[in-house]
Design a protein around this motif. Structure first.
Motif, PDB file in Angstrom:
ATOM      1  N   GLN A   1      11.099  10.859  11.610  1.00  0.00           N
ATOM      2  CA  GLN A   1      10.664  11.789  12.660  1.00  0.00           C
ATOM      3  C   GLN A   1      10.113  13.075  12.047  1.00  0.00           C
ATOM      4  O   GLN A   1       9.058  13.568  12.454  1.00  0.00           O
ATOM      5  N   LEU A   2      10.820  13.601  11.026  1.00  0.00           N
ATOM      6  CA  LEU A   2      10.340  14.810  10.349  1.00  0.00           C
ATOM      7  C   LEU A   2       8.977  14.549   9.696  1.00  0.00           C
ATOM      8  O   LEU A   2       8.036  15.338   9.801  1.00  0.00           O
ATOM      9  N   LEU A   3       8.881  13.389   9.028  1.00  0.00           N
ATOM     10  CA  LEU A   3       7.653  13.040   8.309  1.00  0.00           C
ATOM     11  C   LEU A   3       6.465  12.953   9.271  1.00  0.00           C
ATOM     12  O   LEU A   3       5.415  13.567   9.046  1.00  0.00           O
ATOM     13  N   ILE A   4       6.631  12.217  10.340  1.00  0.00           N
ATOM     14  CA  ILE A   4       5.522  12.026  11.290  1.00  0.00           C
ATOM     15  C   ILE A   4       5.139  13.364  11.934  1.00  0.00           C
ATOM     16  O   ILE A   4       3.961  13.661  12.129  1.00  0.00           O
ATOM     17  N   SER A   5       6.139  14.192  12.218  1.00  0.00           N
ATOM     18  CA  SER A   5       5.820  15.458  12.885  1.00  0.00           C
ATOM     19  C   SER A   5       5.238  16.479  11.907  1.00  0.00           C
ATOM     20  O   SER A   5       4.763  17.534  12.317  1.00  0.00           O
ATOM     21  N   SER A   6       5.278  16.172  10.589  1.00  0.00           N
ATOM     22  CA  SER A   6       4.730  17.109   9.603  1.00  0.00           C
ATOM     23  C   SER A   6       3.278  16.829   9.246  1.00  0.00           C
ATOM     24  O   SER A   6       2.697  17.523   8.416  1.00  0.00           O
ATOM     25  N   ILE A   7       2.685  15.806   9.837  1.00  0.00           N
ATOM     26  CA  ILE A   7       1.286  15.483   9.525  1.00  0.00           C
ATOM     27  C   ILE A   7       0.391  16.612  10.037  1.00  0.00           C
ATOM     28  O   ILE A   7       0.465  16.958  11.212  1.00  0.00           O
TER      29      ILE A   7
ATOM     30  N   TYR B   1       0.855  -1.189   0.000  1.00  0.00           N
ATOM     31  CA  TYR B   1       0.000   0.000   0.000  1.00  0.00           C
ATOM     32  C   TYR B   1       0.894   1.243   0.000  1.00  0.00           C
ATOM     33  O   TYR B   1       1.469   1.596   1.014  1.00  0.00           O
ATOM     34  N   ILE B   2       1.024   1.858  -1.180  1.00  0.00           N
ATOM     35  CA  ILE B   2       1.851   3.052  -1.309  1.00  0.00           C
ATOM     36  C   ILE B   2       0.981   4.272  -1.052  1.00  0.00           C
ATOM     37  O   ILE B   2      -0.078   4.417  -1.664  1.00  0.00           O
ATOM     38  N   THR B   3       1.398   5.124  -0.152  1.00  0.00           N
ATOM     39  CA  THR B   3       0.522   6.245   0.195  1.00  0.00           C
ATOM     40  C   THR B   3       1.281   7.408   0.820  1.00  0.00           C
ATOM     41  O   THR B   3       2.385   7.246   1.316  1.00  0.00           O
ATOM     42  N   HIS B   4       0.649   8.586   0.795  1.00  0.00           N
ATOM     43  CA  HIS B   4       1.146   9.725   1.564  1.00  0.00           C
ATOM     44  C   HIS B   4       0.306   9.929   2.816  1.00  0.00           C
ATOM     45  O   HIS B   4       0.573  10.827   3.600  1.00  0.00           O
ATOM     46  N   ASP B   5      -0.731   9.120   2.955  1.00  0.00           N
ATOM     47  CA  ASP B   5      -1.635   9.279   4.085  1.00  0.00           C
ATOM     48  C   ASP B   5      -1.165   8.385   5.230  1.00  0.00           C
ATOM     49  O   ASP B   5      -1.487   7.207   5.305  1.00  0.00           O
ATOM     50  N   LEU B   6      -0.393   8.976   6.133  1.00  0.00           N
ATOM     51  CA  LEU B   6       0.235   8.184   7.191  1.00  0.00           C
ATOM     52  C   LEU B   6      -0.790   7.655   8.188  1.00  0.00           C
ATOM     53  O   LEU B   6      -0.600   6.594   8.766  1.00  0.00           O
ATOM     54  N   ALA B   7      -1.889   8.383   8.345  1.00  0.00           N
ATOM     55  CA  ALA B   7      -2.888   7.922   9.314  1.00  0.00           C
ATOM     56  C   ALA B   7      -3.542   6.627   8.835  1.00  0.00           C
ATOM     57  O   ALA B   7      -3.695   5.683   9.601  1.00  0.00           O
ATOM     58  N   THR B   8      -3.905   6.552   7.546  1.00  0.00           N
ATOM     59  CA  THR B   8      -4.512   5.294   7.083  1.00  0.00           C
ATOM     60  C   THR B   8      -3.454   4.196   6.990  1.00  0.00           C
ATOM     61  O   THR B   8      -3.750   3.034   7.241  1.00  0.00           O
ATOM     62  N   ALA B   9      -2.215   4.560   6.652  1.00  0.00           N
ATOM     63  CA  ALA B   9      -1.145   3.557   6.623  1.00  0.00           C
ATOM     64  C   ALA B   9      -1.025   2.932   8.008  1.00  0.00           C
ATOM     65  O   ALA B   9      -0.928   1.709   8.158  1.00  0.00           O
ATOM     66  N   TYR B  10      -1.069   3.767   9.019  1.00  0.00           N
ATOM     67  CA  TYR B  10      -0.976   3.287  10.398  1.00  0.00           C
ATOM     68  C   TYR B  10      -2.165   2.394  10.733  1.00  0.00           C
ATOM     69  O   TYR B  10      -2.028   1.339  11.337  1.00  0.00           O
ATOM     70  N   GLN B  11      -3.343   2.807  10.304  1.00  0.00           N
ATOM     71  CA  GLN B  11      -4.553   2.072  10.642  1.00  0.00           C
ATOM     72  C   GLN B  11      -4.635   0.699   9.978  1.00  0.00           C
ATOM     73  O   GLN B  11      -5.071  -0.258  10.595  1.00  0.00           O
ATOM     74  N   VAL B  12      -4.226   0.622   8.724  1.00  0.00           N
ATOM     75  CA  VAL B  12      -4.545  -0.587   7.959  1.00  0.00           C
ATOM     76  C   VAL B  12      -3.375  -1.555   7.817  1.00  0.00           C
ATOM     77  O   VAL B  12      -3.563  -2.735   7.580  1.00  0.00           O
ATOM     78  N   SER B  13      -2.136  -1.074   7.968  1.00  0.00           N
ATOM     79  CA  SER B  13      -0.990  -1.925   7.629  1.00  0.00           C
ATOM     80  C   SER B  13      -0.444  -2.675   8.827  1.00  0.00           C
ATOM     81  O   SER B  13      -0.680  -2.314   9.969  1.00  0.00           O
ATOM     82  N   ASP B  14       0.347  -3.702   8.488  1.00  0.00           N
ATOM     83  CA  ASP B  14       1.087  -4.435   9.501  1.00  0.00           C
ATOM     84  C   ASP B  14       2.495  -3.858   9.602  1.00  0.00           C
ATOM     85  O   ASP B  14       3.047  -3.704  10.670  1.00  0.00           O
ATOM     86  N   ASN B  15       3.063  -3.557   8.429  1.00  0.00           N
ATOM     87  CA  ASN B  15       4.434  -3.065   8.355  1.00  0.00           C
ATOM     88  C   ASN B  15       4.460  -1.759   7.597  1.00  0.00           C
ATOM     89  O   ASN B  15       3.540  -1.437   6.848  1.00  0.00           O
ATOM     90  N   ILE B  16       5.578  -1.059   7.746  1.00  0.00           N
ATOM     91  CA  ILE B  16       5.727   0.170   6.994  1.00  0.00           C
ATOM     92  C   ILE B  16       7.176   0.293   6.526  1.00  0.00           C
ATOM     93  O   ILE B  16       8.099  -0.068   7.248  1.00  0.00           O
ATOM     94  N   LEU B  17       7.335   0.722   5.278  1.00  0.00           N
ATOM     95  CA  LEU B  17       8.658   1.055   4.752  1.00  0.00           C
ATOM     96  C   LEU B  17       8.664   2.557   4.516  1.00  0.00           C
ATOM     97  O   LEU B  17       7.768   3.084   3.876  1.00  0.00           O
ATOM     98  N   VAL B  18       9.673   3.229   5.029  1.00  0.00           N
ATOM     99  CA  VAL B  18       9.774   4.669   4.828  1.00  0.00           C
ATOM    100  C   VAL B  18      10.918   4.925   3.852  1.00  0.00           C
ATOM    101  O   VAL B  18      12.049   4.507   4.099  1.00  0.00           O
ATOM    102  N   MET B  19      10.591   5.561   2.722  1.00  0.00           N
ATOM    103  CA  MET B  19      11.618   5.783   1.698  1.00  0.00           C
ATOM    104  C   MET B  19      12.060   7.247   1.681  1.00  0.00           C
ATOM    105  O   MET B  19      11.252   8.154   1.864  1.00  0.00           O
ATOM    106  N   TYR B  20      13.336   7.436   1.447  1.00  0.00           N
ATOM    107  CA  TYR B  20      13.867   8.785   1.272  1.00  0.00           C
ATOM    108  C   TYR B  20      14.939   8.731   0.201  1.00  0.00           C
ATOM    109  O   TYR B  20      15.887   7.951   0.314  1.00  0.00           O
ATOM    110  N   ARG B  21      14.775   9.508  -0.866  1.00  0.00           N
ATOM    111  CA  ARG B  21      15.752   9.566  -1.953  1.00  0.00           C
ATOM    112  C   ARG B  21      16.295   8.195  -2.362  1.00  0.00           C
ATOM    113  O   ARG B  21      17.466   7.911  -2.179  1.00  0.00           O
ATOM    114  N   ALA B  22      15.433   7.377  -2.886  1.00  0.00           N
ATOM    115  CA  ALA B  22      15.795   6.109  -3.520  1.00  0.00           C
ATOM    116  C   ALA B  22      16.184   5.003  -2.551  1.00  0.00           C
ATOM    117  O   ALA B  22      16.501   3.894  -2.969  1.00  0.00           O
ATOM    118  N   CYS B  23      16.193   5.281  -1.247  1.00  0.00           N
ATOM    119  CA  CYS B  23      16.601   4.267  -0.275  1.00  0.00           C
ATOM    120  C   CYS B  23      15.534   4.062   0.792  1.00  0.00           C
ATOM    121  O   CYS B  23      14.718   4.941   1.038  1.00  0.00           O
TER     122      CYS B  23
END
Ligand SMILES: Nc1ncnc2c1ncn2[C@@H]1O[C@H](COP(=O)(O)OP(=O)(O)OP(=O)(O)O)[C@@H](O)[C@H]1O
Ligand SMILES: Nc1ncnc2c1ncn2[C@@H]1O[C@H](COP(=O)(O)OP(=O)(O)OP(=O)(O)O)[C@@H](O)[C@H]1O
Ligand code: SF4
Ligand code: SF4
Ligand SMILES: [Mg+2]
Ligand SMILES: [Mg+2]
Lengths: 337, 322
Positions: A246-252, A204-226
């Motif tokens: 940390q920046l991403l979560i605090s920017s919601i 599940y690829i998304t920018h919506d961190l709240a639904t990612a948190y709600q629906v997923s088991d795991n999460i991959l956080v990507m930054y500049r190709a890695c």
């Protein structure tokens, strides 16, 4: 054919001088169904990863295996099995539709092609059921042309199509970016059911961190190709370790009357050019150290179900390439967790 | 200091849009009225397919057949738009009301440099500029949206998502509009970039002194950005209120359900949608269109369509019991 459903080994994608995806290894095991959210920076390679897994874009280096067989060398039968096993739901549904066909076409074609129904009536019933599962009224949708639907309606038809196919893996790139919160919950709920009841894995690829948190088991956080951070969703979202996470979560932006999100006087921070050798987050990192400029940090296994690519965690063991899967949990484990 | 009098910049009264359909007309926008004040930021949320984009297009009279504006008045700064001829309307777009359409960052022309796309926007609106002046205007525009001047020479695929969205904003504001309508401008961007783009939009607003209508689904974004929020359901504007009121004391049952369906970052497994399906627009339920899904529905709701009522300053709702 043997081996896991899909395995990406040291996959890199370059476009000219630009690296869209850098040395990524991951496995999707059909026997261990789970929802894995892929989040992160716009342009960090999420869609590229999806397209490579789907066999739509060849990697510049590395190999993707489908049930142990190099994707670039599948036989006709294997290709057909792959198209049945792995379904895509894309970010921009406009591209998928042929403007000259009614939207029914995208639903009836796979039913016919893979012989999913034994009669027209059965096909119709299946299609209507899939549409309702994503909150659409068949009588409103069928018979229309793509431009006659709203953005969110088009997106949901693509989800309905994936649901109809009952594959082993659904790769969903921003499947609900254009629908409201209530419908997101309904649609993601029907995807969650697919995983729990039919053992279908979902990326599940998304920018919506709240639904990612709600629906997923795991999460991959990507930054500049890695991959910056990966692991069990609860840990990563509640206690992010990588400074980018940390920046991403605090920017919601929060649904609150306290307005602290926008810095009205703020300078426009433009993304800087990544340093060629060091950590890709270096120029934005508040805790950067001298060694961060020298080389790219590997993923460190900081917890049983978590890894972070950051030198702050250099005391933890490095995660050997190709073992990312061990860090991730399955849907079942998660329910018990 | 005396209170500043609110000046309406845009007034929409009784706007109606229908799409012809063999089985009956689709009422995509049904008797929508609202007022936008100068410098105001108005959000527009609501169910997918509830008519938000259609309404935005109708304000600009850009509805294409089989769609048709079948009623209503739109007034910009005292000028009634239906009185304008084709040419007047063309000039009004961008110069009066500019739109950043849904998905526009993916509709930039892939084979044209950003500079050429901005130049086109000027040319389309009959603005004649010498090549030196054009370059200067483009550089100024790009800097207003937080992009380096070199971006003018790049192609869309060479820009990141946030940069493309800023380029679309630059195109929209090139003729200094009084109102900017942005349809889901950041739903394809990560939250860090979202914040930067919204800061850009806020800065553009200050520089131009314009009003903004922000269409979108992200309640967090609305909470952090807009002054008032309008909520649409089945073609109607069912509630409008200051954003703080909507978040803390929503009055319409649909708004209440929408707010309580927001996914939390606190506890997993708490996400729940509003039960039932959106109504069929060409065959709406009688009375209040929300009644089949409304927890508070009573007999009256099935018989009588609720009128929009004033509930307080800048606050309205269309519900018998709000
Ligand atoms: N066909 C292509 N040609 C050139 N560059 C490309 C191509 N496809 C992608 N890229 C570049 O590769 C990088 C990664 O793109 P990708 O679409 O995978 O990012 P993403 O994480 O999906 O971003 P978003 O969140 O905006 O969807 C970007 O810089 C993008 O511009
Ligand atoms: N050309 C058309 N012909 C028939 N119906 C149409 C046409 N264009 C839009 N509609 C219908 O009008 C309604 C409103 O569509 P609109 O695009 O305005 O919704 P929206 O609120 O912007 O939704 P979203 O949030 O999904 O973008 C939808 O039910 C849609 O199916
Ligand atoms: S490796 Fe260094 S620069 Fe990179 S995120 Fe960690 S501390 Fe920051
Ligand atoms: S009018 Fe009745 S059905 Fe409609 S929202 Fe109000 S209480 Fe619910
Ligand atoms: Mg993408
Ligand atoms: Mg829309």
């Amino acid at each position: 054919m043997t081996g896991p459903l899909l395995e990406a080994r040291h996959v890199t994608k370059r476009y000219g001088a630009m690296t869209a995806l850098s040395d990524l290894s991951m496995t999707i095991d059909a026997e261990r169904p789970a929802i894995t959210a892929v989040v992160g920076e716009s342009g960090s390679g999420k869609t590229t990863l999806a397209r490579i897994i789907l066999g739509l874009t060849p990697p510049s280096a590395g190999t993707v295996f489908y049930r142990g067989q190099d994707m670039a060398r599948l036989s006709g039968t294997q290709k057909r099995a792959f198209r049945r096993d792995v379904q895509a739901v894309f970010q921009d549904p406009y591209e998928v539709y042929n403007p000259f066909y009614r939207v029914d076409h995208v639903l009836t074609t796979p039913v016919k092609k893979f012989g999913l129904a034994s009669s027209r009536a059965e096909a119709r019933t299946m299609i209507e059921g899939a549409l309702r599962a994503v909150g659409l009224r068949p009588e409103e949708i069928l018979g229309r042309f793509p431009h006659q639907l709203s953005g969110g309606q088009r997106q949901r038809i693509m989800v309905a199509r994936a649901v109809l196919m009952k594959p082993k893996l659904i790769v969903a790139d921003e499947p609900v970016s254009m629908v409201d919160a209530s419908l997101r919950a309904t649609i993601l709920g029907s995807l969650r059911k697919l995983t729990d009841e039919m053992g279908i894995s979902i990326i599940y690829i998304t920018h919506d961190l709240a639904t990612a948190y709600q629906v997923s088991d795991n999460i991959l956080v990507m930054y500049r190709a890695c991959i910056a951070e990966a692991g069990e969703v609860e840990r990563v979202v509640k206690h992010p370790q990588h400074p980018y996470t940390q920046l991403l979560i605090s920017s919601i932006p929060k649904v609150s009357i306290a307005r602290d999100w926008l810095d009205d006087e703020g300078e426009q921070k433009l993304a800087a050019i990544p340093s060629p050798d060091g950590c890709r987050f270096l120029e934005r990192c508040p805790v950067a150290m001298a060694r961060c400029a020298a080389s790219l940090p590997p993923l460190y296994r900081t917890e049983a179900h978590r890894a972070a690519a950051c030198y702050q965690y250099a005391d933890s063991p490095e995660l050997p390439a190709g073992t990312l899967n061990e860090v991730l949990v399955t849907g079942q484990e998660h329910v018990g967790a | 200091m005396s209170a500043i009098l609110a000046v309406p910049i845009l007034q929409v009264r009784g706007l109606r849009v229908e799409f012809a359909h063999p089985l009956g007309a689709v009422h995509a926008v049904d008797d929508v009225s609202f007022t936008l004040e100068a410098n105001e930021r108005l959000g527009l949320a609501g169910e997918s397919g509830s008519g938000k984009s259609t309404m935005a297009l109708a304000i600009l009279r850009m509805i294409k057949p089989p769609g048709r504006i079948v009623g209503g008045r739109v007034t910009l700064d005292g000028v009634e738009l239906s009185a304008l001829d084709h040419e007047g309307m063309r000039r009004l777009r961008l110069a009066g009301i500019a739109m950043v359409p849904q998905g526009s960052m993916n509709s930039l022309n892939p084979v044209m440099r950003i500079k050429a796309q901005l130049a086109d926007a000027f040319r389309d609106h009959g603005v004649q500029l010498s090549s030196a002046d054009l370059d200067a205007r483009i550089a100024e525009l790009l800097s207003t949206v937080g992009l380096r001047a070199e971006v003018a020479n790049l192609y869309p695929h060479e820009l990141s998502g946030g940069m493309k969205q800023r380029a679309c904003i630059a195109i929209a504001i090139c003729l200094r509009p009084k109102v900017i309508i942005a349809d889901e401008p950041t739903s394809a961007l990560d939250v860090v970039v979202q914040r930067q783009v919204m800061e850009t939009l806020a800065r553009v607003q200050r520089a131009l002194g314009c009003a903004i209508i922000l269409v979108g689904h992200d309640m967090g974004l609305m909470a952090q950005f807009v002054d008032r929020l309008g909520v649409m359901y089945a073609g109607r504007l069912v509630e409008v209120a200051p954003i703080g009121e909507i978040i803390t004391r929503p009055r319409h049952p649909y708004t209440q359900a929408l707010i309580s369906s927001l996914p939390s970052l606190e506890a997993r497994g708490t996400m729940q949608g509003i039960p039932g399906l959106a109504p069929l627009l060409r065959d709406l339920p009688p009375g209040c269109a929300f009644h089949p899904r409304c927890a508070r529905a009573e007999a009256r709701c099935r018989a009588e369509k609720p009128a929009v009522r004033d509930l307080g300053p800048g606050q309205q709702a269309a519900c018998h019991f709000a």
